[in-house]
Motif scaffolding. Sequence first.
Motif, short mmCIF file in Angstrom:
data_model
loop_
_atom_site.label_atom_id
_atom_site.label_comp_id
_atom_site.label_asym_id
_atom_site.label_seq_id
_atom_site.Cartn_x
_atom_site.Cartn_y
_atom_site.Cartn_z
N LEU A 73 0.82 -1.21 0.00
CA LEU A 73 0.00 0.00 0.00
C LEU A 73 0.85 1.26 0.00
O LEU A 73 0.35 2.34 -0.30
N ALA A 74 2.11 1.12 0.36
CA ALA A 74 3.01 2.27 0.51
C ALA A 74 4.43 1.82 0.23
O ALA A 74 4.73 0.62 0.28
N PRO A 75 5.34 2.76 -0.01
CA PRO A 75 6.74 2.37 -0.20
C PRO A 75 7.36 1.75 1.03
O PRO A 75 8.32 0.98 0.92
N VAL A 76 6.84 2.11 2.22
CA VAL A 76 7.41 1.59 3.47
C VAL A 76 6.31 1.00 4.32
O VAL A 76 5.33 1.68 4.67
N HIS A 77 6.45 -0.28 4.66
CA HIS A 77 5.60 -0.93 5.65
C HIS A 77 6.47 -1.14 6.89
O HIS A 77 7.47 -1.86 6.84
N PHE A 78 6.08 -0.51 7.99
CA PHE A 78 6.93 -0.39 9.18
C PHE A 78 6.30 -1.10 10.37
O PHE A 78 5.08 -1.02 10.58
#
Length: 263
Positions: A73-78
């Motif tokens: 969903l996003a460049p970064v999954h944190f």
Amino acid sequence: MRPLVVHHHGFKCAGSSVVHVLHRNWPERVLHVEHRLPDRRIGVAAVAPLLATTDYVAVTSHLLTVPAQADRLAPVHFALVRDPLQRLASAWRFVGQQERWRDGGFHGFLAALEHQASNFHVRLLGVPGDAADGWHCDPARVPLGEPHVLFGLVERFDASMFLLERRLAALGCAFDGSIARRHNVGAPDAFELPPASVDELRERNRLDYELHARVAAAMDAELARVDPDGSGLADHRRRCAERARSPNPFLGLEPARWTYLDG
């Protein structure tokens, strides 16, 4: 607009502190999404429509599954990983006074919630498999090392938030991950795990301990790559110390303002 970061909020893994920082950086632009049914996992396909016509910059959820790279969903999954026994003790301090758990006590809590008691992080952070409840336990499905994933450690919170700063900076985003203090931290002496349970729980969480060690090694490698002389992390810690002189109240949304999914 696609958000920049998705925060997978592990229960009692410093998630409130991460949420505070997200809201401070992007007021009114953080989507907090949960399911109306406790512990019902949410797939990324259910959240994508909520983002199609909005300008959310970040998403946070206790129940959203970690996607494969192609479905991100996003460049970064944190996400943050925590020592399993410390997390369980903290979880019980948080829920132990609730009426539903009073009769069964700590062991009743563990028996009722297998996914909380056994390898929680592997279950939370694995890309969904065919388990009906979404809480499968397969360490091979945890996408540590994939380019869209950044996992840190609660025990190294400052370094984890610094690495999130660097990941977002590489995307052209000015993000300040410093914080005066962690939020929603219970008293450390309020509850200790029963000694007879420690060995059993360590074995039940063996895969989580292995994941914890792998995350630590991945953090060390990334820090060596992006901050070889340590000056960036030192500056991050300086900014945290400055914030501690005049800390903000918690900036996250109350549960009544979360977005809830059905079905």
